[in-house]
Scaffold this motif. Structure first.
Motif, PDB file in Angstrom:
ATOM      1  N   VAL A 187       3.870  -4.514   2.941  1.00 47.96           N
ATOM      2  CA  VAL A 187       4.752  -3.333   2.643  1.00 47.96           C
ATOM      3  C   VAL A 187       3.905  -2.023   2.533  1.00 47.96           C
ATOM      4  CG1 VAL A 187       6.503  -2.613   1.117  1.00 47.96           C
ATOM      5  CG2 VAL A 187       6.321  -4.934   1.463  1.00 47.96           C
ATOM      6  N   THR A 188       4.458  -1.041   3.194  1.00 46.48           N
ATOM      7  CA  THR A 188       3.856   0.427   3.078  1.00 46.48           C
ATOM      8  C   THR A 188       4.823   1.335   2.562  1.00 46.48           C
ATOM      9  OG1 THR A 188       2.378  -0.320   4.774  1.00 46.48           O
ATOM     10  CG2 THR A 188       2.548   1.985   4.147  1.00 46.48           C
ATOM     11  N   ILE A 229      13.696   1.454  -0.531  1.00 41.69           N
ATOM     12  CA  ILE A 229      13.374   0.282  -0.610  1.00 41.69           C
ATOM     13  C   ILE A 229      14.521  -0.765  -0.735  1.00 41.69           C
ATOM     14  CG2 ILE A 229      12.406  -1.745  -2.239  1.00 41.69           C
ATOM     15  CD1 ILE A 229      10.498   0.706  -3.354  1.00 41.69           C
ATOM     16  N   ASP A 230      15.688  -0.316  -1.256  1.00 45.49           N
ATOM     17  CA  ASP A 230      17.023  -1.079  -1.131  1.00 45.49           C
ATOM     18  C   ASP A 230      17.493  -1.319   0.492  1.00 45.49           C
ATOM     19  OD1 ASP A 230      16.950  -1.297  -3.823  1.00 45.49           O
ATOM     20  OD2 ASP A 230      18.396   0.425  -4.163  1.00 45.49           O
ATOM     21  N   LYS A 231      17.364  -0.219   0.932  1.00 46.54           N
ATOM     22  CA  LYS A 231      17.674  -0.249   2.551  1.00 46.54           C
ATOM     23  C   LYS A 231      17.077  -1.057   3.259  1.00 46.54           C
ATOM     24  CE  LYS A 231      18.909   3.463   4.340  1.00 46.54           C
ATOM     25  NZ  LYS A 231      18.818   5.029   4.873  1.00 46.54           N
ATOM     26  N   SER A 243       0.729  -1.066   0.006  1.00 50.41           N
ATOM     27  CA  SER A 243      -0.040   0.006   0.042  1.00 50.41           C
ATOM     28  C   SER A 243       0.819   1.163   0.075  1.00 50.41           C
ATOM     29  CB  SER A 243      -0.916  -0.043   1.368  1.00 50.41           C
ATOM     30  OG  SER A 243      -0.212  -0.060   2.412  1.00 50.41           O
ATOM     31  N   GLY A 244       0.170   2.168  -0.313  1.00 48.20           N
ATOM     32  CA  GLY A 244       1.072   3.738  -0.504  1.00 48.20           C
ATOM     33  C   GLY A 244       0.170   4.708   0.239  1.00 48.20           C
ATOM     34  N   MET A 283       6.949   0.676  -9.273  1.00 52.41           N
ATOM     35  CA  MET A 283       7.323   0.518  -7.629  1.00 52.41           C
ATOM     36  C   MET A 283       6.776  -0.902  -7.456  1.00 52.41           C
ATOM     37  SD  MET A 283       6.002   3.858  -6.047  1.00 52.41           S
ATOM     38  CE  MET A 283       6.893   5.464  -6.165  1.00 52.41           C
ATOM     39  N   ARG A 284       5.803  -1.575  -7.726  1.00 47.15           N
ATOM     40  CA  ARG A 284       5.407  -2.793  -7.352  1.00 47.15           C
ATOM     41  C   ARG A 284       6.560  -3.914  -7.932  1.00 47.15           C
ATOM     42  NH1 ARG A 284       0.856  -4.893  -5.460  1.00 47.15           N
ATOM     43  NH2 ARG A 284      -0.427  -2.894  -5.942  1.00 47.15           N
ATOM     44  N   ASP A 285       6.770  -3.811  -9.077  1.00 40.17           N
ATOM     45  CA  ASP A 285       7.885  -4.637  -9.493  1.00 40.17           C
ATOM     46  C   ASP A 285       9.093  -4.745  -8.843  1.00 40.17           C
ATOM     47  OD1 ASP A 285       5.644  -5.615 -11.358  1.00 40.17           O
ATOM     48  OD2 ASP A 285       6.603  -4.468 -13.012  1.00 40.17           O
ATOM     49  N   TYR A 286       9.507  -3.391  -8.540  1.00 43.46           N
ATOM     50  CA  TYR A 286      10.788  -3.231  -7.792  1.00 43.46           C
ATOM     51  C   TYR A 286      10.631  -3.927  -6.381  1.00 43.46           C
ATOM     52  CZ  TYR A 286      15.194  -0.945  -6.717  1.00 43.46           C
ATOM     53  OH  TYR A 286      16.479  -0.499  -6.388  1.00 43.46           O
TER      54      TYR A 286
END
Length: 190
Positions: free
Chosen positions: A43-44, A83-85, A10-11, A20-23
């Motif tokens: 995930v938010t 997201i990476d972190k 969700s956002g 974003m979803r794919d990433y």
């Protein structure tokens, strides 16, 4: 082994695009080797209006595993970097969880010593040492009855991040703490 599926993405103050979803899904596929332990994922993605640009984008991930929750919250000026972190933090936490889980399973069932061929196969699977918490300091103090607001003032005066007190309204032990957003929280028993 199947891939980790995001059960809820969700956002807040941001539209979650397909990119974003794919990433997010791509980053969480690194957790595939722990998939047999993950029962649920949430995930938010949040964009906040804050002065500090480095804290503008927030990624919160909660993974439910048997007998616990693994959670990561990361901030960054760029949503993809956040997201990476968060993915890196989750991987470290899951590795520790897996090490503890396997050790617990290993301790519960006696197994014969591995032969040389088996030792080579198992070598290098997990390079994480098990974490053994150790209490290095003990402190005792009197719980004085006070309001949560007075407890916050006392906490600030001492320069601490939390403060334990006796709530004069409920006559129960409580904890006030400083949140990452600069506000305060209160923890009380139900």
């Amino acid at each position: 082994m199947k891939a980790v599926h995001i059960y809820k993405l969700s956002g807040r103050n941001v539209e979650v695009t397909d990119a974003m979803r794919d990433y997010v899904e791509e980053k969480l596929t690194r957790l595939d080797r722990f998939n047999d332990q993950i029962t649920d994922a949430r995930v938010t993605l949040t964009v906040r209006d804050v002065r500090d640009a480095a804290r503008r984008n927030r990624v919160e991930v909660q993974l439910n595993v048997p007998s616990g929750i693994i959670r990561a919250e990361e901030h960054h000026a760029d949503m993809y970097a956040a997201i990476d972190k968060a993915s890196d933090v989750l991987e470290r936490q899951l590795r520790k969880f897996k090490t503890r889980y396997l050790k617990h399973r290993h301790d519960a069932t006696p197994q014969p010593e591995p032969g040389p061929a088996e030792a080579d196969v198992n070598a290098g699977l997990d390079d994480v040492t098990e974490f053994h918490p150790e209490i290095v300091r003990q402190k005792r103090f009197d719980l004085r009855p006070m309001s949560p607001e007075d407890a916050v003032a006392q906490m600030e005066a001492l320069g601490h991040d939390f403060y334990v007190f006796m709530n004069m309204r409920t006559n129960a032990c409580g904890v006030v703490y400083r949140r990452k957003d600069g506000h305060y929280g209160l923890i009380e028993p139900s």
